[in-house]
Design a protein around this motif. Structure first.
Motif, PDB file in Angstrom:
ATOM      1  N   UNK A   1      90.844  41.746  38.516  1.00 46.44           N
ATOM      2  CA  UNK A   1      90.784  42.321  39.856  1.00 46.44           C
ATOM      3  C   UNK A   1      91.066  41.248  40.897  1.00 46.44           C
ATOM      4  N   UNK A   2      92.097  41.479  41.703  1.00 48.67           N
ATOM      5  CA  UNK A   2      92.412  40.590  42.825  1.00 48.67           C
ATOM      6  C   UNK A   2      93.031  41.463  43.906  1.00 48.67           C
ATOM      7  N   UNK A   3      92.157  42.090  44.703  1.00 48.59           N
ATOM      8  CA  UNK A   3      92.623  43.105  45.658  1.00 48.59           C
ATOM      9  C   UNK A   3      92.069  42.857  47.055  1.00 48.59           C
ATOM     10  N   UNK A   4      91.898  41.607  47.420  1.00 49.11           N
ATOM     11  CA  UNK A   4      91.633  41.221  48.796  1.00 49.11           C
ATOM     12  C   UNK A   4      90.478  42.005  49.420  1.00 49.11           C
ATOM     13  N   UNK A   5      89.324  41.904  48.793  1.00 42.49           N
ATOM     14  CA  UNK A   5      88.129  42.529  49.333  1.00 42.49           C
ATOM     15  C   UNK A   5      87.849  43.917  48.801  1.00 42.49           C
ATOM     16  N   UNK A   6      88.777  44.501  48.045  1.00 45.72           N
ATOM     17  CA  UNK A   6      88.580  45.850  47.517  1.00 45.72           C
ATOM     18  C   UNK A   6      88.049  45.883  46.098  1.00 45.72           C
TER      19      UNK A   6
ATOM     20  N   UNK B   1      87.869  39.918  55.172  1.00 51.20           N
ATOM     21  CA  UNK B   1      88.363  41.220  55.608  1.00 51.20           C
ATOM     22  C   UNK B   1      87.186  42.023  56.166  1.00 51.20           C
ATOM     23  N   UNK B   2      87.467  42.880  57.131  1.00 48.16           N
ATOM     24  CA  UNK B   2      86.398  43.651  57.767  1.00 48.16           C
ATOM     25  C   UNK B   2      85.745  44.584  56.746  1.00 48.16           C
ATOM     26  N   UNK B   3      84.422  44.479  56.631  1.00 46.03           N
ATOM     27  CA  UNK B   3      83.697  45.330  55.701  1.00 46.03           C
ATOM     28  C   UNK B   3      83.740  44.870  54.260  1.00 46.03           C
TER      29      UNK B   3
END
Length: 257
Positions: free
Chosen positions: A165-170, A198-200
């Protein structure tokens, strides 16, 4: 470009050139993510699920390290997905899914970054702009999203299975959409952040706690990324399934008694 960055790129190129598959990647403008090789040493997955595949950097490494594994890649950005498809054209072991992983299936807004591998389903925050100024916002687009459970029924996955998993905060949202699949996953290799970019964005401790509740323990540390002051901002961590019982909906599932 800083001198240190130039040296790192030159050293990486020297590591790529001896491997024919990596040379194919270079010919397509894709550098295999060889920096993760040590963290994956000793694994022998039959299935690799590459979430956030971008142009194929991690999939190239997986294809070289695990030549008999089936590789499933998720990438919602059309340009990156097209590059991935060209790179692996004719390889029957590799399948590309042109979607993003999320907690629920449907459509979502992808926040595009000037550096496309920094694009995210979360808005790009001030922390990311300070950490990586070349990832400034570059618009938005609607993309299809799917759950990992919906894409990969657990009883169809050849094991051992490695989920990257490498999804920039997701990452946490993707894991929440993989409650059943995780029962068929043996290792998770995920990028975790120690400060909000990233926001949130959920932070590292939240992902560690979620994976622990699903029966996974920390098994290794891969690449760590630091800011200009030397503080660790992100790290790729390897988790191993260590328990058959998993916390699901407030109860332990899969135990005996």
């Amino acid at each position: 470009m800083r001198v240190g960055d130039t040296v790192r790129k030159a050293l990486k190129l020297l590591r790529l050139l001896p491997e024919p598959l990596f040379r194919r990647g270079l010919a397509h403008g894709v550098a295999a993510a060889v920096e993760h090789r040590a963290a994956l040493a000793g694994l022998a997955p039959a299935t690799v699920i590459d979430v956030g595949a971008h142009r194929g950097q991690f999939s190239l490494l997986a294809a070289a390290l695990f030549p008999d594994a089936a590789i499933h890649a998720l990438e919602p950005q059309p340009e990156a997905a097209d590059a991935y498809a060209r790179l692996f054209a004719g390889n029957p072991r590799v399948r590309l899914h042109r979607v993003a992983a999320a907690e629920r299936a449907g459509e979502a807004v992808l926040h595009l970054a000037r550096r496309s591998d920094c694009s995210s389903l979360l808005p790009i925050g001030a922390g990311q702009l300070r950490f990586a100024p070349d990832s400034a916002p570059a618009g938005t687009r609607s993309v299809p999203v799917a759950t990992l459970d919906g894409l990969f029924p657990a009883d169809t996955i050849a094991r051992p299975c490695l989920l990257k998993l490498d999804v920039q905060g997701g990452e946490l949202a993707a894991l929440r959409g993989a409650g059943r699949l995780l029962g068929a996953v043996d290792h998770v290799y995920a990028e975790l952040s120690f400060r909000p970019l990233y926001d949130g964005q959920p932070l590292a401790h939240e992902l560690v706690a979620h994976l622990a509740a699903q029966g996974f323990g920390l098994a290794g540390v891969g690449v760590a990324t630091r800011d200009a002051a030397g503080a660790c901002v992100q790290a790729d961590l390897l988790f191993r399934q260590v328990a058959s019982g998993r916390v699901e909906g407030g109860r332990v599932d899969g135990g005996s008694g």
